[in-house]
Design a protein around this motif. Sequence first.
Motif, short mmCIF file in Angstrom:
data_model
loop_
_atom_site.label_atom_id
_atom_site.label_comp_id
_atom_site.label_asym_id
_atom_site.label_seq_id
_atom_site.Cartn_x
_atom_site.Cartn_y
_atom_site.Cartn_z
N TYR A 16 0.85 -1.20 0.00
CA TYR A 16 0.00 0.00 0.00
C TYR A 16 0.88 1.24 0.00
N SER A 20 3.99 0.29 2.46
CA SER A 20 3.48 -0.61 3.50
C SER A 20 3.19 -1.99 2.92
N ALA A 22 1.58 -5.15 3.02
CA ALA A 22 0.41 -5.69 3.74
C ALA A 22 0.38 -7.22 3.70
N ALA A 41 -5.84 -12.58 12.97
CA ALA A 41 -6.26 -11.45 13.79
C ALA A 41 -6.49 -10.23 12.92
N GLY A 45 -3.92 -9.25 7.31
CA GLY A 45 -3.79 -9.22 5.85
C GLY A 45 -4.86 -10.01 5.13
N LYS A 46 -5.93 -10.37 5.84
CA LYS A 46 -6.98 -11.21 5.25
C LYS A 46 -7.77 -10.44 4.18
N ARG A 61 -3.40 3.11 -4.83
CA ARG A 61 -2.97 2.93 -3.44
C ARG A 61 -2.36 1.56 -3.18
N GLU A 171 -15.46 -11.63 6.82
CA GLU A 171 -16.00 -11.48 8.18
C GLU A 171 -17.51 -11.43 8.25
N GLN A 204 -12.23 -13.84 11.68
CA GLN A 204 -11.50 -13.81 12.96
C GLN A 204 -12.07 -14.86 13.89
#
Length: 247
Positions: A16, A20, A22, A41, A45-46, A61, A171, A204
């Motif tokens: 990113y 960054s 990820a 958690a 990176g999910k 980005r 999620e 999670q």
Amino acid sequence: AEPALILSLNNVEVIYDHVSLAIKGVSIDVPQGAMVALLGANGAGKSTTLKSISGLLRPERGLVTRGEVQFLGQNIDALAPQERVKLGIVHVLEGRRVFEHMTPDENLVAASAVRGTRQDMLRNKDMVYSYFPRLHQRRTAQSGYLSGGEQQMLAIGRALMTQPKLLMLDEPSLGLAPFLVAEIFDIVRRINNEEGLSVLLVEQNAIAALEVVSHGYMIENGRVVMHDSAEAMKKNPDIQEFYLGGT
Ligand code: ATP
């Protein structure tokens, strides 16, 4: 012959904002017709992994800087998100986004595959309602007034309207009572079974996810740190610590 894997990520890296890192070389295989979980958690990176598959990284980005994503044996890295949807990849984003000012019925119609006929659309809608009878009961309500669980069902229903081959859920359990999570996962499991739809489930909530998938991957700090059958993962002390201590 059809390839045995519907999805294969080979050493995928995503950066990113040029700096960054990820995900740092993620490799994941989803066999055709399988239901696989990607656990980990917050911030592991999910979601980034799912976006590398659906193509929903914003190009200015987030970039796939290494590795490749194969769908049914074809490298799809150069394809736009809509082209990936046409191939049969659908991504239900975190936070159950539905059109709140429309009814569930209108939401389903709006999500229908553009290339399909009206008959296809009606058949898909019937299929969605047969798996989610609650949505049928609420089909003329305003979607903004549905419960969290019903909105999650609608988000999944919208995804099914595109006639996918691979359903990716980010999620789906977030903020839902445990009995609802069990109900929704059960329905997804039935769709997987009866329609032959492959599923990649990001969670999670490892306890609930490992009840319905056959295999899981655990991701930590952008790397896959474990890959095993759901049975073996449930017994693994690290996983037990993760989900008893975690979230
Ligand atoms: P969550 O459950 O919070 O979505 P996750 O496991 O899905 O967690 P990601 O959202 O993929 O994790 O995030 C992985 C890493 O990338 C994190 O360090 C996060 O801060 C960073 N990240 C995520 N999205 C962006 C973005 N749009 N711009 C910059 N960094 C990002």
